[in-house]
Design an enzyme around this catalytic site. Structure first.
Site, PDB file in Angstrom:
ATOM      1  N   LEU A 104     -65.278 -29.198  33.048  1.00 35.09           N
ATOM      2  CA  LEU A 104     -64.636 -28.639  31.855  1.00 35.09           C
ATOM      3  C   LEU A 104     -63.848 -27.381  32.166  1.00 35.09           C
ATOM      4  O   LEU A 104     -63.089 -26.905  31.334  1.00 35.09           O
ATOM      5  CB  LEU A 104     -65.713 -28.235  30.841  1.00 35.09           C
ATOM      6  CG  LEU A 104     -66.154 -29.248  29.828  1.00 35.09           C
ATOM      7  CD1 LEU A 104     -67.102 -28.594  28.842  1.00 35.09           C
ATOM      8  CD2 LEU A 104     -64.958 -29.833  29.103  1.00 35.09           C
ATOM      9  N   GLU A 145     -72.813 -18.666  37.286  1.00 35.29           N
ATOM     10  CA  GLU A 145     -72.429 -19.973  36.748  1.00 35.29           C
ATOM     11  C   GLU A 145     -73.442 -21.014  37.211  1.00 35.29           C
ATOM     12  O   GLU A 145     -73.767 -21.093  38.394  1.00 35.29           O
ATOM     13  CB  GLU A 145     -71.026 -20.363  37.250  1.00 35.29           C
ATOM     14  CG  GLU A 145     -70.612 -21.730  36.747  1.00 35.29           C
ATOM     15  CD  GLU A 145     -69.333 -22.276  37.397  1.00 35.29           C
ATOM     16  OE1 GLU A 145     -68.608 -21.521  38.065  1.00 35.29           O
ATOM     17  OE2 GLU A 145     -69.102 -23.482  37.239  1.00 35.29           O
ATOM     18  N   ILE A 180     -81.378 -33.240  34.813  1.00 32.37           N
ATOM     19  CA  ILE A 180     -82.732 -32.984  35.330  1.00 32.37           C
ATOM     20  C   ILE A 180     -82.706 -31.902  36.411  1.00 32.37           C
ATOM     21  O   ILE A 180     -83.504 -30.972  36.390  1.00 32.37           O
ATOM     22  CB  ILE A 180     -83.341 -34.290  35.897  1.00 32.37           C
ATOM     23  CG1 ILE A 180     -83.625 -35.235  34.731  1.00 32.37           C
ATOM     24  CG2 ILE A 180     -84.617 -34.007  36.689  1.00 32.37           C
ATOM     25  CD1 ILE A 180     -84.268 -36.540  35.120  1.00 32.37           C
ATOM     26  N   GLU A 181     -81.729 -32.000  37.315  1.00 34.26           N
ATOM     27  CA  GLU A 181     -81.689 -31.038  38.431  1.00 34.26           C
ATOM     28  C   GLU A 181     -81.492 -29.602  37.957  1.00 34.26           C
ATOM     29  O   GLU A 181     -81.870 -28.659  38.636  1.00 34.26           O
ATOM     30  CB  GLU A 181     -80.544 -31.351  39.403  1.00 34.26           C
ATOM     31  CG  GLU A 181     -80.699 -32.612  40.202  1.00 34.26           C
ATOM     32  CD  GLU A 181     -80.045 -33.802  39.511  1.00 34.26           C
ATOM     33  OE1 GLU A 181     -79.773 -33.710  38.290  1.00 34.26           O
ATOM     34  OE2 GLU A 181     -79.812 -34.808  40.195  1.00 34.26           O
ATOM     35  N   PRO A 203     -71.015 -33.153  19.752  1.00 32.57           N
ATOM     36  CA  PRO A 203     -71.455 -32.984  21.148  1.00 32.57           C
ATOM     37  C   PRO A 203     -71.888 -31.538  21.432  1.00 32.57           C
ATOM     38  O   PRO A 203     -72.872 -31.314  22.138  1.00 32.57           O
ATOM     39  CB  PRO A 203     -70.217 -33.357  21.971  1.00 32.57           C
ATOM     40  CG  PRO A 203     -69.389 -34.219  21.073  1.00 32.57           C
ATOM     41  CD  PRO A 203     -69.658 -33.734  19.680  1.00 32.57           C
ATOM     42  N   CYS A 240     -55.477 -26.466  60.760  1.00 35.86           N
ATOM     43  CA  CYS A 240     -56.704 -26.948  61.411  1.00 35.86           C
ATOM     44  C   CYS A 240     -56.465 -28.324  62.028  1.00 35.86           C
ATOM     45  O   CYS A 240     -55.781 -28.423  63.034  1.00 35.86           O
ATOM     46  CB  CYS A 240     -57.864 -26.912  60.421  1.00 35.86           C
ATOM     47  SG  CYS A 240     -59.444 -26.796  61.258  1.00 35.86           S
ATOM     48  N   GLN A 280     -54.070 -29.505  65.197  1.00 39.12           N
ATOM     49  CA  GLN A 280     -54.545 -30.344  66.308  1.00 39.12           C
ATOM     50  C   GLN A 280     -53.638 -31.565  66.455  1.00 39.12           C
ATOM     51  O   GLN A 280     -53.284 -31.964  67.570  1.00 39.12           O
ATOM     52  CB  GLN A 280     -56.003 -30.758  66.062  1.00 39.12           C
ATOM     53  CG  GLN A 280     -56.958 -29.561  66.038  1.00 39.12           C
ATOM     54  CD  GLN A 280     -58.405 -29.937  65.718  1.00 39.12           C
ATOM     55  OE1 GLN A 280     -58.712 -31.090  65.420  1.00 39.12           O
ATOM     56  NE2 GLN A 280     -59.299 -28.966  65.778  1.00 39.12           N
ATOM     57  N   HIS A 312     -58.049 -21.602  58.481  1.00 36.24           N
ATOM     58  CA  HIS A 312     -57.657 -22.033  57.132  1.00 36.24           C
ATOM     59  C   HIS A 312     -57.123 -20.849  56.326  1.00 36.24           C
ATOM     60  O   HIS A 312     -57.886 -20.179  55.628  1.00 36.24           O
ATOM     61  CB  HIS A 312     -58.863 -22.627  56.396  1.00 36.24           C
ATOM     62  CG  HIS A 312     -59.275 -23.953  56.935  1.00 36.24           C
ATOM     63  ND1 HIS A 312     -58.761 -25.139  56.456  1.00 36.24           N
ATOM     64  CD2 HIS A 312     -60.130 -24.276  57.926  1.00 36.24           C
ATOM     65  CE1 HIS A 312     -59.301 -26.136  57.133  1.00 36.24           C
ATOM     66  NE2 HIS A 312     -60.130 -25.653  58.025  1.00 36.24           N
ATOM     67  N   GLU A 348     -55.508 -20.840  53.702  1.00 36.24           N
ATOM     68  CA  GLU A 348     -55.511 -21.072  52.247  1.00 36.24           C
ATOM     69  C   GLU A 348     -56.664 -20.368  51.528  1.00 36.24           C
ATOM     70  O   GLU A 348     -56.601 -20.166  50.321  1.00 36.24           O
ATOM     71  CB  GLU A 348     -55.520 -22.578  51.935  1.00 36.24           C
ATOM     72  CG  GLU A 348     -56.798 -23.349  52.278  1.00 36.24           C
ATOM     73  CD  GLU A 348     -56.829 -23.896  53.694  1.00 36.24           C
ATOM     74  OE1 GLU A 348     -56.162 -23.324  54.575  1.00 36.24           O
ATOM     75  OE2 GLU A 348     -57.544 -24.892  53.946  1.00 36.24           O
TER      76      GLU A 348
HETATM   77  N1  GLN Z   1     -61.956 -32.278  62.585  1.00 38.05           N
HETATM   78  C1  GLN Z   1     -61.403 -31.133  63.224  1.00 38.05           C
HETATM   79  C2  GLN Z   1     -62.463 -30.307  63.925  1.00 38.05           C
HETATM   80  O1  GLN Z   1     -63.623 -30.453  63.679  1.00 38.05           O
HETATM   81  C3  GLN Z   1     -60.632 -30.283  62.246  1.00 38.05           C
HETATM   82  C4  GLN Z   1     -61.466 -29.688  61.159  1.00 38.05           C
HETATM   83  C5  GLN Z   1     -60.665 -29.193  60.000  1.00 38.05           C
HETATM   84  O2  GLN Z   1     -59.500 -29.552  59.831  1.00 38.05           O
HETATM   85  N2  GLN Z   1     -61.260 -28.414  59.125  1.00 38.05           N
HETATM   86  O3  GLN Z   1     -62.141 -29.487  64.745  1.00 38.05           O
END
Ligand code: GLN
Length: 535
Positions: A15, A141, A149-150, A191, A382, A386, A507, A509
Site C-alpha cells: 500500500l 514500520e 500470523i507471522e 475493510p 556489478c 563483469q 552499486h 544506486e
Molecule cells: N553475480 C555477480 C557476483 O556475485 C554479480 C553480483 C551483482 O551484480 N550484485 O559477483
C-alpha cells in the site's frame, strides 16, 4: 529515551507503508527532530539476501553490509541518512537470537516461549535501533498487514512497549486502503473497520489512520471511519495517488500529520523547513522537453521493484536537466531472441544492472557490444560491469571463450572469477558486502565525475575481475579507472573515445539522493541526453 511511532498496515500489502513511514520521517526531520527509522519484517528468512527479486524486489544494502528490505532504500532517500543493520529486523534474526541464547543456557531452565522470549527479543532490537541512533523519535514500520500470523509477535511487542515506556511516548499509525466501487460510486470503509478490529483484538488502537485512496475521501467515509474505528475525525488522513513519490511528505504535512504525531508524543518542535524539498518536487513535476530513453537491460524487468534504486537514481539524475526521462525495460533474454538492432536502435543510453545466475547473460553481452560499437552511452553495474569485461575480452582481446566462472566453472578464460582465497564459498552471507573504499585514477571520466580520487561505495558480489587477465585487457585499451586502495581489486572500468562507457563493481544506486544525484548516473544521463539531442 526515544519515543516511538509504530506504523502498521491493513487490508492490502504494497500500500505504500514504506513511503508513508519515510515521509513521516522526512517531515519530522525537517523540524530538526532527531528521527530514525527501522523496519520489522515478519518473514522467517534471516534477511532478504537469499530471496528472489521476483518475491521480494530489490535487496537494499546498507553501509555496514546488511542485505535488507527495499523500504530501507526509501528511508535513506527520503530522510537523507545512512542506516545500518540495526534498522532491519526479521523474524529469522529474532528466532536465531533466542535459540542461540537458549543453547547457551541463558534462560536458566525456563520454557522458551513466544511471549515473553520472542517479544522481549523484538523489543530489545527496536530499542537498540533507537539507542544506537540516539534518536528522539524512532519510526518502526511493521511489514505485512495486521492479521498475518507471522506479524502477531510484533504487534504484541508493540502493545507491551506502550505499557512499559508510557502511552504518551508511543503513537500508532495505521495505513489502510479505501476502495472505490465504480458501480455504486461509493468509497468503502468496511475493510478499514475490519483491519482496525483486528488491531484491537490484540490490544492496539490506532492514534492516526492514513487512508490510501485514489480520490479525496468523502465526508461520509471519514465520519464512518471515525465512528466505527473510534478515532477523532481529524486523525483520519488521506494519502492519495501522486505523480511523484516525493510529493507524499508534502501531502501529509499539509494535513498536519507531524503536528498530530508530535501532540500525541508531547513533543514541541520548530516550524518545518521543507523549502529544498518543495523545490525538488516542483522540478520533478516540471514539464520537460524531449524525453531521454534509457534502457535497463536485465533479468527481473517484469517486477517494477526489482531495480527500484536504479529507477530512483535515474530520476534523480534527470531532475536538474531540461530533458525528461523514459525508462525502457528490456529483458536480456528478449535481446537474445530479437537481436540488439530491433530492441536498442532507438535508445539513448543503456544500463546493465547487477544480478546473479547465467540466464540472459548472452543478451547482456550482446547489448554491451552494441553499445560499445555504436557509441551508445553505457553503464554497467556489478554484473553489468563483469559482462562488459567479458565482452571486451571476447571481442577486442580475442579470447573467444571468455566468461565468468560463475557461469562456466571450467572456462579456459575466466576473466571474472573468485579470488584464490574465496574458493569454497556458499550462498547466504558470504559476499563482499557493504561499503569499501575505491581509488580512482586521475585523467579518467570517473575522476571528472566524482571530482575526487577516494570514494566509498556499497558492494554486493562474490566474483571479481581476474587479475591474471588485467594486463591483457588494459593493453587492448580497457581502462581500469578505479581499484581497491591496495590495487588488488578492479572496481571501475571505462573506455576512451566513447561518449560514455562505464562499469563499476559496486552499486552506486544505493547512495543516490533526490537532492544529490549520484555522479555516475548523472554522467550516463547527460551523455544520453546529448545523444538524444543529436538524433
Ligand atoms: N553475480 C555477480 C557476483 O556475485 C554479480 C553480483 C551483482 O551484480 N550484485 O559477483
Amino acid at each position: 529515551m526515544s519515543c516511538f511511532v509504530f506504523v502498521t498496515g491493513g487490508v492490502l500489502s504494497s500500500l505504500g507503508k514504506g513511503i508513508t513511514s519515510a515521509s513521516l520521517g522526512t517531515i519530522l526531520k525537517a523540524r530538526g527532530l532527531k528521527t530514525t527509522i527501522m523496519k520489522c519484517d515478519p518473514y522467517l528468512n534471516v534477511d532478504p539476501g537469499t530471496m528472489s527479486p521476483y518475491q521480494h524486489g530489490e535487496v537494499f544494502v546498507t553501509e555496514d553490509g546488511a542485505e535488507t528490505d527495499l523500504d530501507l532504500g526509501h528511508y535513506e532517500r527520503f530522510m537523507d541518512c545512512n542506516l545500518s543493520k540495526h534498522s532491519s529486523v526479521t523474524t529469522g534474526q529474532v528466532y536465531s537470537q533466542v535459540i542461540q541464547k537458549e543453547r547457551r543456557g541463558d534462560y536458566l531452565g525456563a520454557t522458551v516461549q513466544v511471549i515473553p522470549h520472542i517479544t522481549n527479543s523484538i523489543k530489545d532490537m527496536i530499542e537498540r535501533a533507537a539507542r544506537i541512533n540516539d534518536a528522539q523519535i524512532t519510526i518502526v514500520e511493521v511489514g505485512g498487514t495486521v492479521g498475518d500470523i507471522e506479524g502477531q509477535p510484533y504487534l504484541e511487542a508493540i502493545r507491551q512497549m506502550r505499557n512499559e515506556i508510557g502511552r504518551d511516548k508511543v503513537c500508532n499509525l495505521h495505513l489502510t486502503y479505501i476502495p472505490f466501487t465504480k458501480s455504486l460510486g461509493e468509497m468503502k470503509t468496511k475493510p478499514t473497520q475490519h483491519s482496525v478490529r483486528e488491531m484491537r483484538a490484540i490490544g492496539l488502537t490506532p492514534d492516526i489512520i492514513v487512508c490510501r485512496t485514489q480520490k479525496p475521501i468523502t465526508t461520509e467515509a471519514r465520519n464512518k471511519i471515525s465512528l466505527f474505528c473510534d478515532i477523532d475525525r481529524d486523525k483520519v488522513l488521506e494519502a492519495r495517488d501522486v505523480e511523484c513519490l516525493y510529493e507524499v511528505p508534502l501531502m501529509l504535512e499539509e494535513q498536519g500529520l507531524a503536528q498530530k504525531v508530535l501532540k500525541k508524543l508531547s513533543i514541541n518542535s520548530e516550524e518545518p523547513n521543507l523549502e529544498e524539498w518543495k523545490t525538488m518536487v516542483s522540478l520533478f513535476k516540471q514539464k520537460k522537453n524531449k524525453k531521454v530513453k534509457i534502457a535497463v537491460v536485465g533479468k527481473y524487468i517484469k517486477v517494477a521493484d526489482a531495480y527500484i534504486s536504479i529507477t530512483e537514481s535515474l530520476a534523480h539524475a534527470s531532475l536538474q536537466s531540461n530533458h525528461g526521462l523514459e525508462i525502457v525495460w528490456i529483458s536480456s533474454e528478449q535481446v537474445e531472441k530479437d537481436g540488439t538492432e530491433k530492441l536498442l536502435s532507438e535508445i539513448d543510453g543503456v544500463i546493465v544492472p547487477g544480478g546473479f545466475g547465467d540466464r540472459g547473460i548472452e543478451g547482456k553481452i550482446q547489448t554491451i557490444q552494441f553499445c560499445r560499437e555504436r557509441q551508445i552511452p553505457f553503464f554497467g553495474i556489478c554484473l553489468g560491469m563483469q559482462c562488459a569485461v567479458i565482452e571486451y575480452a571476447r571481442n577486442v582481446v580475442g579470447l573467444e571463450k571468455a566468461n565468468s566462472s560463475e557461469f562456466i566453472s571450467d572456462t579456459p578464460h575466466p576473466v571474472i572469477s573468485l579470488l584464490p582465497d574465496q574458493n569454497g564459498v556458499v550462498k547466504g552471507g558470504t559476499m563482499r558486502l557493504g561499503v569499501y573504499p575505491c581509488r580512482i585514477s586521475e585523467n579518467t571520466t570517473a575522476f571528472s565525475l566524482y571530482q575526487t580520487s577516494l570514494i566509498y561505495e556499497r558492494h554486493r558480489h562474490r566474483f571479481e575481475v581476474n587479475n591474471e587477465f588485467r594486463n591483457l585487457l588494459a593493453n587492448k585499451g580497457l581502462i581500469i579507472g578505479g581499484t581497491s586502495p591496495d590495487g588488488q581489486l578492479v572496481e571501475m572500468i571505462e573506455l576512451k573515445g566513447h561518449p560514455f562507457f562505464m562499469g563499476c563493481q559496486f552499486h552506486p544506486e544505493f547512495k543516490s539522493r533526490p537532492n544529490r544525484p549520484h555522479p555516475l548516473f548523472s554522467g550516463l544521463f547527460e551523455a544520453a541526453a546529448r545523444r538524444s539531442e543529436e538524433k
